[in-house]
Scaffold this motif. Structure first.
Motif, PDB file in Angstrom:
ATOM      1  N   ALA A 161      46.421  -0.492  53.478  1.00  0.00           N
ATOM      2  CA  ALA A 161      45.311  -1.635  52.817  1.00  0.00           C
ATOM      3  C   ALA A 161      45.898  -2.571  51.966  1.00  0.00           C
ATOM      4  CB  ALA A 161      44.306  -1.437  52.877  1.00  0.00           C
ATOM      5  N   SER A 162      45.468  -3.428  51.701  1.00  0.00           N
ATOM      6  CA  SER A 162      45.969  -3.936  50.186  1.00  0.00           C
ATOM      7  C   SER A 162      44.183  -4.755  49.304  1.00  0.00           C
ATOM      8  CB  SER A 162      47.219  -4.521  49.933  1.00  0.00           C
ATOM      9  OG  SER A 162      46.876  -5.780  51.182  1.00  0.00           O
ATOM     10  N   ALA A 163      44.296  -5.303  48.518  1.00  0.00           N
ATOM     11  CA  ALA A 163      44.022  -6.347  48.185  1.00  0.00           C
ATOM     12  C   ALA A 163      44.648  -7.519  47.044  1.00  0.00           C
ATOM     13  CB  ALA A 163      43.000  -5.537  46.868  1.00  0.00           C
ATOM     14  N   LYS A 164      43.600  -8.621  47.233  1.00  0.00           N
ATOM     15  CA  LYS A 164      43.942  -9.895  46.371  1.00  0.00           C
ATOM     16  C   LYS A 164      43.023 -10.266  45.523  1.00  0.00           C
ATOM     17  CE  LYS A 164      48.023 -13.634  46.852  1.00  0.00           C
ATOM     18  NZ  LYS A 164      48.526 -15.021  47.926  1.00  0.00           N
ATOM     19  N   VAL A 165      43.255 -10.766  44.170  1.00  0.00           N
ATOM     20  CA  VAL A 165      41.978 -11.037  44.110  1.00  0.00           C
ATOM     21  C   VAL A 165      42.802 -12.153  42.934  1.00  0.00           C
ATOM     22  CG1 VAL A 165      41.116 -10.508  41.810  1.00  0.00           C
ATOM     23  CG2 VAL A 165      41.146  -8.808  43.586  1.00  0.00           C
ATOM     24  N   ARG A 166      41.778 -13.505  42.398  1.00  0.00           N
ATOM     25  CA  ARG A 166      42.029 -14.204  41.552  1.00  0.00           C
ATOM     26  C   ARG A 166      40.098 -14.426  40.467  1.00  0.00           C
ATOM     27  NH1 ARG A 166      41.498 -19.040  39.054  1.00  0.00           N
ATOM     28  NH2 ARG A 166      43.676 -20.130  38.093  1.00  0.00           N
ATOM     29  N   ASP A 167      40.849 -13.841  39.066  1.00  0.00           N
ATOM     30  CA  ASP A 167      39.043 -14.116  38.847  1.00  0.00           C
ATOM     31  C   ASP A 167      39.925 -14.714  37.316  1.00  0.00           C
ATOM     32  OD1 ASP A 167      41.226 -11.938  37.515  1.00  0.00           O
ATOM     33  OD2 ASP A 167      39.746 -10.551  38.028  1.00  0.00           O
ATOM     34  N   TRP A 168      40.281 -16.148  37.211  1.00  0.00           N
ATOM     35  CA  TRP A 168      40.721 -16.181  35.732  1.00  0.00           C
ATOM     36  C   TRP A 168      39.730 -17.764  35.594  1.00  0.00           C
ATOM     37  CZ3 TRP A 168      44.373 -13.207  38.505  1.00  0.00           C
ATOM     38  CH2 TRP A 168      44.746 -14.290  38.735  1.00  0.00           C
ATOM     39  N   GLY A 169      40.627 -17.945  35.222  1.00  0.00           N
ATOM     40  CA  GLY A 169      40.403 -20.244  34.706  1.00  0.00           C
ATOM     41  C   GLY A 169      41.147 -20.913  35.188  1.00  0.00           C
ATOM     42  N   VAL A 170      41.036 -21.425  34.547  1.00  0.00           N
ATOM     43  CA  VAL A 170      42.080 -23.066  35.051  1.00  0.00           C
ATOM     44  C   VAL A 170      43.634 -23.285  34.388  1.00  0.00           C
ATOM     45  CG1 VAL A 170      42.865 -25.368  34.943  1.00  0.00           C
ATOM     46  CG2 VAL A 170      40.026 -24.117  35.129  1.00  0.00           C
ATOM     47  N   GLU A 171      44.394 -23.494  35.116  1.00  0.00           N
ATOM     48  CA  GLU A 171      45.771 -23.816  34.942  1.00  0.00           C
ATOM     49  C   GLU A 171      46.719 -25.052  34.867  1.00  0.00           C
ATOM     50  OE1 GLU A 171      46.844 -20.510  37.705  1.00  0.00           O
ATOM     51  OE2 GLU A 171      47.199 -19.235  36.426  1.00  0.00           O
TER      52      GLU A 171
END
Length: 214
Positions: A161-171
């Motif tokens: 299994a693998s996880a993928k996360v985005r948890d930040w602001g604007v780019e």
């Protein structure tokens, strides 16, 4: 310290690999935070993807259903892919192309196995109910042998299994920073609503659920 590598080639995150997480703790935290997963599998060469409730015990993800279910029968005969996704925030940039979303997701590959022992099934189903509503199982009419026999319980290991996360602001691009459009993150969350008690319910107070405010 280097990050752990993907447990298999098919779990390696290729698109935006900086968002990848291969640690077991990262995977299990997302599995535990969600109520519903989507299970993809094949029957007679046709691909299906079915959402279903899930729970975790140790290093396995569990699902259940009717013993007559075509999906559950197919899952013990071939490979499956399980996905989970949680939306955490809307990311609004100064340009349409840089709008995004904060999220947590997991992809699991492997093969489901049948949990056949009646006591193991009963214990795991209790963990499922109490995981949603703490200590509720002990207050319910006991499940009988017929109900247990007509229910299939399956589990898949979380080893691949693998996880993928985005948890930040604007780019945003630097040249867009002065553009007069609002930029920021609008958080998303799941909350329980006001309980609707059945007219013939003996008790009037609804039980607590661990998903309130998530």
């Amino acid at each position: 310290m280097s990050k752990p590598s993907a447990p298999s080639p098919r779990t390696r995150v290729r698109r935006m690999p900086e968002r990848a997480h291969y640690e077991a703790d990262a995977v299990t935290a997302i599995v535990d935070a969600a109520m519903i997963c989507t299970v993809a599998f094949q029957i007679d060469g046709a691909v299906h993807a079915i959402p279903t409730l899930h729970w975790r015990e140790g290093e396995h993800l569990y699902i259940h259903g009717a013993k007559a279910s075509r999906m559950l029968k197919a899952l013990v005969q071939g490979e499956a892919c399980v996905t989970i996704a949680l939306a955490d925030g809307l990311v609004l940039a100064r340009s349409a192309m840089h709008h995004s979303m904060n999220y947590r997701s997991v992809v699991i590959y492997g093969r489901f196995e049948l949990v056949a022992n009646p006591e193991d099934k009963r214990r795991s189903l209790r963990a499922f109910i109490d995981g949603l509503y703490p200590d509720r199982w002990a207050t319910l009419r006991p499940i009988n042998d017929k109900e247990l026999n007509t229910t299939s319980l399956l589990r898949i290991p979380l080893a691949e299994a693998s996880a993928k996360v985005r948890d930040w602001g604007v780019e945003d691009d630097e040249e867009d920073l002065s553009w007069p459009a609002w930029a920021g993150v609008i958080p998303l969350r799941t909350e329980t609503g006001t309980p609707r008690t059945e007219d013939d319910s003996v008790l009037s107070e609804a039980p607590a659920t661990r998903f309130a405010g998530r």
